[in-house]
Design a protein around this motif. Structure first.
Motif, short mmCIF file in Angstrom:
data_model
loop_
_atom_site.label_atom_id
_atom_site.label_comp_id
_atom_site.label_asym_id
_atom_site.label_seq_id
_atom_site.Cartn_x
_atom_site.Cartn_y
_atom_site.Cartn_z
N ARG A 4 81.29 127.78 -40.94
CA ARG A 4 82.46 126.90 -40.81
C ARG A 4 83.27 126.93 -42.10
O ARG A 4 82.77 127.34 -43.15
CB ARG A 4 82.03 125.47 -40.51
N SER A 5 84.50 126.51 -42.02
CA SER A 5 85.34 126.36 -43.20
C SER A 5 85.32 124.89 -43.62
O SER A 5 85.55 123.99 -42.79
CB SER A 5 86.79 126.79 -42.92
N LEU A 6 85.05 124.63 -44.90
CA LEU A 6 85.02 123.28 -45.45
C LEU A 6 86.07 123.12 -46.54
O LEU A 6 86.48 124.10 -47.16
CB LEU A 6 83.64 122.97 -46.02
#
Length: 205
Positions: A4-6
């Protein structure tokens, strides 16, 4: 496997005309040039500080009062900034984001604006008045860069969100917004014509 992108960094770009009063680009450009010609204090500051071209940042704080077109510009910017603040999910409570300062930039051939950020503001941005063909984009830097002490460089074909630097090339009439902590710069203007923009900061309350 899940990846995921955080901690996403948002960049807002829209036509200035999408919100607020209609603004004639030619009139706005003429107003910027008129201010630059008459602002002796700004000219002196630029010369004393070896600043390329002209900026009203250190000399004028009342552009919306001096020219009605800048007052209309602020009305439009207020709406754009409110839209961006909503996208950022800011909890502003009873206070709203308000214009802190607004200034003109005229960057001639060979001029640059070195990397910097705006530490006392929440949202910063620029609207573009004159962008000659081939003139400089605005370059944004990954805010994690100082912590990447041992990281390899990214491949040239890396996805946009994974690149260390991002170059945004706006058109005349665009407005670009970012959070004020995001480091940015304008590389050298390689064209013979002036690159003209109006930049601004918004603070909370």
């Amino acid at each position: 496997m899940a990846i995921r992108s955080l901690f996403v960094t948002r960049l807002y770009r829209a036509a200035l005309s999408a919100h607020g009063p209609a603004i004639d680009p030619g009139e706005l450009e003429a107003s910027c040039l008129s201010v630059a010609e008459d602002d002796e204090a700004g000219q002196d500051w630029c010369e004393a500080n070896a600043f390329p071209g002209y900026t009203s940042y250190a000399s004028l704080t009342d552009l919306p009062w001096r020219f009605p077109i800048f007052a209309d510009l602020v009305k439009s910017l207020d709406a754009h900034v409110a839209a961006f603040a909503g996208d950022l999910a800011f909890d502003l409570g009873e206070r709203k984001l308000e214009l802190e300062d607004l200034w003109i930039n005229i960057l001639p051939e060979g001029g640059t604006h070195s990397g910097h950020l705006h530490p006392h503001s929440v949202i910063s941005g620029t609207t573009y008045v004159a962008m000659p063909e081939g003139t400089s984009a605005i370059r944004f830097e990954d805010p994690r860069l100082p912590m990447m002490m041992a990281a390899p460089t990214r491949r040239k074909d890396a996805p946009e969100e994974l690149r260390t630097f991002h170059y945004e090339t706006p058109a005349v009439g665009d407005v670009v917004l970012w959070e004020s902590w995001l480091r940015h710069e304008v590389p050298m203007n390689m064209t013979e014509e002036d690159r003209i923009s109006v930049s601004f900061n918004y603070r909370w309350g």
